[in-house]
Design an enzyme around this catalytic site. Sequence first.
Site, short mmCIF file in Angstrom:
data_model
loop_
_atom_site.label_atom_id
_atom_site.label_comp_id
_atom_site.label_asym_id
_atom_site.label_seq_id
_atom_site.Cartn_x
_atom_site.Cartn_y
_atom_site.Cartn_z
N GLY A 171 1.79 -15.95 10.58
CA GLY A 171 2.12 -17.35 10.51
C GLY A 171 2.35 -18.07 11.83
O GLY A 171 2.85 -19.19 11.85
N TYR B 116 0.83 -1.21 0.00
CA TYR B 116 0.00 0.00 0.00
C TYR B 116 0.86 1.26 0.00
O TYR B 116 2.09 1.19 -0.04
CB TYR B 116 -1.00 -0.05 1.15
CG TYR B 116 -1.94 -1.23 1.02
CD1 TYR B 116 -2.76 -1.36 -0.11
CD2 TYR B 116 -1.98 -2.25 1.96
CE1 TYR B 116 -3.60 -2.44 -0.28
CE2 TYR B 116 -2.82 -3.35 1.81
CZ TYR B 116 -3.63 -3.44 0.68
OH TYR B 116 -4.46 -4.52 0.50
N ARG C 215 -5.24 -15.34 10.39
CA ARG C 215 -6.10 -16.43 9.91
C ARG C 215 -6.75 -17.20 11.05
O ARG C 215 -7.93 -17.55 10.98
CB ARG C 215 -5.27 -17.37 9.03
CG ARG C 215 -6.05 -18.49 8.37
CD ARG C 215 -5.14 -19.38 7.54
NE ARG C 215 -4.03 -19.90 8.34
CZ ARG C 215 -4.13 -20.96 9.14
NH1 ARG C 215 -5.29 -21.60 9.25
NH2 ARG C 215 -3.08 -21.38 9.84
#
Length: 360
Positions: free
Chosen positions: A296, A178, A318
Amino acid sequence: MKLLEKIQLGKVSLKNRIAMAAMTRGRSDINGLVGDMTVEYYTQRASAGLLFSEAIRISEEATGSPLTPGIFTDQQIAAWKKVTTAVHDKGGVIIAQLWHTGRMGHSIDRNGKLPLAPSPLPILGMQHFTSQGKKDFEIPQEMTITEIRQTITEYGQAAKNAIAAGFDGVTLHACNGYLPNQFLAESSNQRTDSYGGSIPNKVRFVLEVMQELIGVVGGEKVGIKIAPLHSYGEMVLDDPAATYTYLIEKLNEMNFAYVELMRRNANFPSPEHYAADEEIEFFGRKIRQTVIANAGYDKASAELELEKGIAKLISFGRLYIANPDLPERFEKNASLIEPDRATMYGGGKKGYADYPFWDE
């Protein structure tokens, strides 16, 4: 378990060292307003020590993807106020991640206007998700000095708006391809003025935005997210170690609360000239502010990271999508649910606010 220990971050006391990472979920309306479903989503996850909101557009000009929220209108501020109030009622802490997508957008979702970027260099080798399906990236419009200064002002106003909406602080989204990230990378910044060329010039935009945020809301309410070796969005730096070491040295001179340090993603291999350094070890040791390690981690690797002593919190992405009560699951050693990838980046309540708690 270190993950469940309390910690102070700025002037805020956190009940554990578990943070929910910011994740784009694509559930706002066409006016950038979040609704009751979003209130429920964040409230369900308020047992985290710290919640980072999904990336929030600082202005209309910052728009990149459809159905993403903003914080630049009175209606958007009021909508977020419902979220922060509900989170606080549950004893949670929530920070707004401030977002300008730069060249990672498309004119389809920008009223026909090309996105702005440091240089007129399009992203190659990937496509952008638009309201009309996937499209090749366009050649962005190079920002003028006036537009750069206006954007910095918009970051400051968005920070004020976030505090007015009840957020406990703000964080600058300076990675994942970004706008702030684009100023740092030679693959997106080939300017020859005071915002390009040398490392100090390429770092200038990020530092000036941080100065603006600190100036308007106070350093104890400000942080930044960086990912020195993560190449998503065709972010390729000639010398990432030198660029980010300089950036960190300059950030160390500023008074603010934390740096969220994101590790590279194996799905986006680093360029061949990138060193194999482990980010938390190599860059984290250089950071004076509180380090939040990201990307992760599972329970075991997060505990090991905290044991090293460099990072003081771990942010999970996640895992938090499908496990709204992640701290409780860690504490009880309960099984974890895998998220449904098909519903991650858009849709309704399914795959968003309908995942069960461990005791259900």
